[in-house]
Scaffold this active site. Sequence first.
Site, short mmCIF file in Angstrom:
data_model
loop_
_atom_site.label_atom_id
_atom_site.label_comp_id
_atom_site.label_asym_id
_atom_site.label_seq_id
_atom_site.Cartn_x
_atom_site.Cartn_y
_atom_site.Cartn_z
CD GLU A 70 -25.87 23.05 42.84
OE1 GLU A 70 -25.27 22.05 43.27
OE2 GLU A 70 -26.05 24.07 43.54
NE ARG A 85 -24.07 10.97 54.45
CZ ARG A 85 -23.25 11.76 55.13
NH1 ARG A 85 -23.73 12.75 55.83
NH2 ARG A 85 -21.95 11.56 55.11
CD1 TRP A 115 -23.18 11.13 44.45
CD2 TRP A 115 -21.01 10.72 44.81
NE1 TRP A 115 -22.46 11.95 43.62
CE2 TRP A 115 -21.14 11.72 43.80
CE3 TRP A 115 -19.74 10.30 45.18
CZ2 TRP A 115 -20.02 12.31 43.19
CZ3 TRP A 115 -18.64 10.89 44.56
CH2 TRP A 115 -18.79 11.88 43.59
CE LYS A 168 -28.17 20.48 51.57
NZ LYS A 168 -27.89 21.49 50.55
CD GLU A 189 -24.41 29.92 45.31
OE1 GLU A 189 -23.28 29.42 45.19
OE2 GLU A 189 -25.38 29.24 45.68
CE LYS A 243 -27.48 26.62 44.27
NZ LYS A 243 -26.45 27.00 45.14
CG ASN A 303 -19.69 7.79 53.67
OD1 ASN A 303 -19.36 8.09 52.53
ND2 ASN A 303 -19.86 8.70 54.62
N GLY A 304 -17.06 6.16 52.14
CA GLY A 304 -15.65 6.57 52.09
C GLY A 304 -14.96 5.91 50.91
CB CYS A 308 -22.22 6.64 50.74
SG CYS A 308 -21.58 6.18 49.13
CG HIS A 344 -8.53 39.91 30.15
ND1 HIS A 344 -7.44 40.60 29.66
CD2 HIS A 344 -9.11 40.72 31.06
CE1 HIS A 344 -7.35 41.78 30.27
NE2 HIS A 344 -8.36 41.87 31.13
#
Length: 578
Positions: free
Chosen positions: A466, A28, A70, A573, A459, A463, A96-97, A2, A482
């Site tokens: 997302e 955000r 968000w 982000k 990594e 990518k 925000n929170g 947010c 395994h």
Amino acid sequence: MCGIVGQISNEKFVITDTVNALKRLEYRGYDSVGVATMEGDIYKDIGHISPFMAMLPLVATNAAICHTRWATHGKVTKENAHPHASFDGSIFLVHNGIIENHKELKKKLSISGIEFVSKTDTEVIAHYIAYEIQSGLSIVDAIRSFMGVAQGTFAVLLLHKEEQRIYAFKRDSPLVLGILDDGFIVASDIYAFSDKSPKAVFFDDDEYAIISPDSYEFFSAKGPIQKQVTEVTWTGTVEKDASFEHYMIKEIHEQPAAARRLLASLEGEQSKNMNELATIARSIDRILFVAAGTSYHASLIGVYILNSIGVEAHTLIASEFHNYMLADEHALVIAISQSGETMDVVKAVKHARSKGAKVASIVNVPHSTIQRLSDFSIEILAGQEICVASTKTYTNQVIALLRLAQLMGFETDLSTIPDDISKVIESSEAYVMELARTMKDTHDIYIIGRGISYPVSREVALKLKEISYIHAEGMMGGELKHGTIALIEEGVIVFAFIQGPDYDMLSNIEEVEVRGANVIMIADNPNFSPDFLLSLGTMSAFPIAATIIGQLFSYYIAKEKGLPIDKPRNLAKSVTVK
Ligand code: M6R
């Protein structure tokens, strides 16, 4: 997550000005957007900021607040979009929170006959404060009362109808005041006003401020406080470059320049800091990295290199740091964070400090919360990263870690890294594009690596998830047998990242190939005849160069699929909730 922005000025401004500043924080969160004026006009809708702005009337005001969401509590609906108003229409606010005890507070307010129109945790703040004012408190005392009962995290901007003031208060979620020539902007982060002013005042926890067009006053629970004005310096540019369709590909291509800038700074203005950090790191028993997402993957590379020179180092994903990591006065905790605001990392850092650990950080955003909580901080100078997916900041995090290791005895030449990156992009992009065309209907990709390639596999999987919305698993080559190998069947794609003469990885490749997998090998050893041969000036460039191949794959597959690359679904982000 947010983004919130408030604007106040003696000169009337149109509310699209405020929303324009909000647009700079859209990374955000982008589920819904809304704006309120001091006169009590509220406009809000679901979706992104640009279409919302296009339908906004040209209303002028002297104070406005706005929000990009968000969603955490309450689905993505217009009712749940901020700003929220109090039951009597006197208070408007953005938040925000997360108010963790919102149900409890809501219950009490509902008993008094107050009706809630949204499913958010935020609405309770507006009703609570308006209720306290109706009960006889001043607005400031009502805010203080709320801060006394609230549990959780909050950065709140509040307008009291017809009053030309913005009330701002915060705990754990970030908030900063920007000083303009005419008036002020108060926002979740400095990027909201980085095009207008370098002058910023950062809120600390449990502070509130009263902001008028000509002045501002800050308070803690004990009374008025003096705050320092910080002059912020900016690195890099954020202008959209017409030659790139998305920020992600622009940021991938910026990596050689960003790497060069950081290397120069680590040898120049940041060398003193870096040497001090290395001295402390040498004097303590162990290094504990803490990070999330991509930054965590960078930290794994740090652990690998430091362990290779006999320095005890560990890392853990921040949300579980307090449960699984022993932080004490014998440890140096190094927090790695692009935004410097990730709540899980902030919490872990506060925990580590409370246990007596020294804290250092490696951040991209200057003056961020994590930087301000650290004894030492290294800035990675990647410039603002707009795409939600981290690319250039990962590269610079790895470079900062390589430099730290180098100062502690790791023998390497870092100077060739920028050219290595350029060569890899130039030599691989067209082929990645070609292969990506064939992968657009792929559901699963398995990615394996060993040693320094293991973090790369993690990594690249992140990518692909997302950005390309492909189920991807990044794992240790040795771990495949395994269990996960049960999922390998005819036609499944496996990426194998191999650094050096790693014959165990060749065996792992054989194991999946005999079960029908199509393997794409990325390696720096020509004897292995890889699909992508990385010819590098230094082995240290491997985890960067190999990851860039993965960045390109995720970008071009997502492009083939027509996905919203820079703002993928459900993500933000800056992750400022737990
Ligand atoms: O700002 P931070 O580096 O602390 O963010 C950590 C993660 O949220 C972040 O890396 C996230 O995983 C990115 N979307 C990765 O591309």
